[in-house]
Design a protein around this motif. Structure first.
Motif, PDB file in Angstrom:
ATOM      1  N   SER A  17       0.831  -1.211   0.000  1.00 47.13           N
ATOM      2  CA  SER A  17       0.000   0.000   0.000  1.00 47.13           C
ATOM      3  C   SER A  17       0.862   1.256   0.000  1.00 47.13           C
ATOM      4  O   SER A  17       0.531   2.258  -0.650  1.00 47.13           O
ATOM      5  CB  SER A  17      -0.918   0.000   1.227  1.00 47.13           C
ATOM      6  N   THR A  33      -8.892   9.217  -5.442  1.00 42.84           N
ATOM      7  CA  THR A  33      -8.771   7.885  -6.033  1.00 42.84           C
ATOM      8  C   THR A  33      -7.585   7.115  -5.462  1.00 42.84           C
ATOM      9  O   THR A  33      -7.574   5.883  -5.459  1.00 42.84           O
ATOM     10  CB  THR A  33      -8.615   7.985  -7.561  1.00 42.84           C
ATOM     11  N   TYR A  36      -8.653   4.893  -2.598  1.00 38.37           N
ATOM     12  CA  TYR A  36      -9.242   3.647  -3.074  1.00 38.37           C
ATOM     13  C   TYR A  36      -8.156   2.676  -3.531  1.00 38.37           C
ATOM     14  O   TYR A  36      -8.242   1.469  -3.287  1.00 38.37           O
ATOM     15  CB  TYR A  36     -10.206   3.921  -4.227  1.00 38.37           C
ATOM     16  N   ALA A  37      -7.130   3.205  -4.197  1.00 42.92           N
ATOM     17  CA  ALA A  37      -6.042   2.362  -4.698  1.00 42.92           C
ATOM     18  C   ALA A  37      -5.255   1.744  -3.547  1.00 42.92           C
ATOM     19  O   ALA A  37      -4.885   0.563  -3.596  1.00 42.92           O
ATOM     20  CB  ALA A  37      -5.118   3.178  -5.591  1.00 42.92           C
ATOM     21  N   ALA A  39      -6.345   1.132  -0.453  1.00 41.02           N
ATOM     22  CA  ALA A  39      -7.177   0.123   0.201  1.00 41.02           C
ATOM     23  C   ALA A  39      -7.314  -1.132  -0.651  1.00 41.02           C
ATOM     24  O   ALA A  39      -7.231  -2.268  -0.141  1.00 41.02           O
ATOM     25  CB  ALA A  39      -8.555   0.711   0.502  1.00 41.02           C
ATOM     26  N   ALA A  40      -7.511  -0.953  -1.951  1.00 42.85           N
ATOM     27  CA  ALA A  40      -7.647  -2.099  -2.853  1.00 42.85           C
ATOM     28  C   ALA A  40      -6.370  -2.927  -2.866  1.00 42.85           C
ATOM     29  O   ALA A  40      -6.420  -4.171  -2.857  1.00 42.85           O
ATOM     30  CB  ALA A  40      -7.987  -1.620  -4.260  1.00 42.85           C
ATOM     31  N   LEU A  93     -13.560  -1.880  -4.779  1.00 43.64           N
ATOM     32  CA  LEU A  93     -12.900  -0.597  -4.520  1.00 43.64           C
ATOM     33  C   LEU A  93     -12.232  -0.058  -5.783  1.00 43.64           C
ATOM     34  O   LEU A  93     -12.272   1.146  -6.064  1.00 43.64           O
ATOM     35  CB  LEU A  93     -11.850  -0.761  -3.416  1.00 43.64           C
ATOM     36  N   ALA A  94     -11.628  -0.957  -6.559  1.00 46.76           N
ATOM     37  CA  ALA A  94     -10.914  -0.530  -7.772  1.00 46.76           C
ATOM     38  C   ALA A  94     -11.846   0.056  -8.821  1.00 46.76           C
ATOM     39  O   ALA A  94     -11.416   0.845  -9.666  1.00 46.76           O
ATOM     40  CB  ALA A  94     -10.133  -1.708  -8.359  1.00 46.76           C
ATOM     41  N   THR A  95     -13.133  -0.309  -8.786  1.00 43.93           N
ATOM     42  CA  THR A  95     -14.083   0.270  -9.741  1.00 43.93           C
ATOM     43  C   THR A  95     -14.264   1.767  -9.523  1.00 43.93           C
ATOM     44  O   THR A  95     -14.775   2.472 -10.399  1.00 43.93           O
ATOM     45  CB  THR A  95     -15.470  -0.413  -9.635  1.00 43.93           C
ATOM     46  N   GLN A  96     -13.838   2.257  -8.358  1.00 43.88           N
ATOM     47  CA  GLN A  96     -13.982   3.681  -8.042  1.00 43.88           C
ATOM     48  C   GLN A  96     -12.768   4.507  -8.489  1.00 43.88           C
ATOM     49  O   GLN A  96     -12.729   5.714  -8.235  1.00 43.88           O
ATOM     50  CB  GLN A  96     -14.185   3.861  -6.533  1.00 43.88           C
ATOM     51  N   ILE A  97     -11.776   3.874  -9.127  1.00 47.71           N
ATOM     52  CA  ILE A  97     -10.559   4.597  -9.523  1.00 47.71           C
ATOM     53  C   ILE A  97     -10.671   5.026 -10.985  1.00 47.71           C
ATOM     54  O   ILE A  97     -11.121   6.116 -11.285  1.00 47.71           O
ATOM     55  CB  ILE A  97      -9.309   3.731  -9.275  1.00 47.71           C
ATOM     56  N   ALA A 145      -3.544   5.546 -10.552  1.00 46.65           N
ATOM     57  CA  ALA A 145      -4.527   6.264  -9.743  1.00 46.65           C
ATOM     58  C   ALA A 145      -4.366   7.771  -9.883  1.00 46.65           C
ATOM     59  O   ALA A 145      -5.340   8.523  -9.790  1.00 46.65           O
ATOM     60  CB  ALA A 145      -4.408   5.848  -8.269  1.00 46.65           C
TER      61      ALA A 145
END
Length: 271
Positions: A17, A33, A36-37, A39-40, A93-97, A145
């Motif tokens: 991370s 973003t 999110y990256a 955490a993913a 989560l990655a869909t939010q990047i 990201a």
């Protein structure tokens, strides 16, 4: 609940991370973003480590009997379900990047699972290179990201070199548990040749480590960290030349410490 944290190998996940944060910072101003990256990446790494323990059950009974599965703290079925759940949460989560980041998250999730299920059993350098790609790719994920991945490519390459060396050294360390289950480089060729290959990758990473400072990618704040890291890696080369098998536990820990120092150097040097 402690066993579910242990099986994730949280220190490794935190390092992955942190690599995302460094890649994102190199790519430009931090955006939402990036969270999110980060955490993913933590969850993908945790899922991969859990899947690895699921498939390494027999080996871990010899090499790491206190791990959650061989010690009986988690059932194999429970670990497998846990891994799949973590993979799914990470992809969500990655869909939010953005789309490139989502694609990399899916590819790495599949690669981690396939590594644990099949690639690792094949052994050899392919196994080591697969892990090293997965370790290095979080820098690229951070760049994606921030929508500026190109600036991270050199760092991805150096991280790939260092981790390939560490993976080979870990194979030397794990020889006793691996010899009846995996065709690792030490199982196939003994200790000396893998030690030479590992030293070559370490030497290459040392030579390349000064390039970011020379090229202006990072500031001079990077230099104290990388100098100490390079000294540690030089010591690792010497230890491997003297006694590959006996020094392997110490060397792989030292390489990990050097990697952490280099990560800190890149992070601080990015300001």
């Amino acid at each position: 609940m402690r066993q579910y944290l242990d099986i994730m190998r949280p220190l490794n996940c935190t390092m992955a991370s942190f690599a995302v944060l460094i890649g994102a910072k190199m790519g430009g101003p931090l955006q939402i973003t990036v969270l999110y990256a980060i955490a993913a990446t933590f969850l993908i790494c945790a899922a991969g480590n859990t899947a690895n323990d699921y498939y390494d059950y027999q080996i871990d009974k010899i090499n790491s009997p206190n791990r959650p599965i061989p010690s009986g703290k988690i059932t194999r079925k429970g670990a497998h379900q846990y891994a799949l759940t973590l993979f799914i949460l990470a992809i969500m989560l990655a869909t939010q990047i953005n789309m490139p980041a989502l694609m990399l998250a899916v590819i790495n999730s599949m690669a981690l699972y396939l590594y644990a299920a099949t690639i690792k059993q094949g052994g050899g350098l392919t196994k080591n290179l697969t892990v090293s790609y997965l370790v290095a790719s979080p820098f690229l994920f951070g760049g994606l990201a921030s929508e500026n991945p190109s600036v991270t490519l050199f760092l991805v390459f150096v991280a790939f070199l260092v981790n390939t060396s560490r993976e080979i050294v870990k194979d030397i360390e794990d020889f006793e548990g691996d010899k009846d289950h995996l065709e690792s480089l030490p199982v196939k060729y003994g200790f000396r040749l893998p030690a030479i290959v590992a030293s070559f990758f370490l030497a290459a990473s040392i030579l390349l480590s000064i390039v970011p400072a020379i090229s202006g990618v990072v500031s001079s704040l990077y230099l104290p960290f990388i100098v100490v890291a390079d000294l540690i890696l030089t010591g690792c080369i010497i230890l491997l030349s003297l006694s590959p098998k006996n020094s392997s536990p110490r060397v792989q820990r030292l390489i990990k410490k050097a990697m952490i120092l280099a990560l800190l150097g890149f992070f601080i040097g990015s300001f």
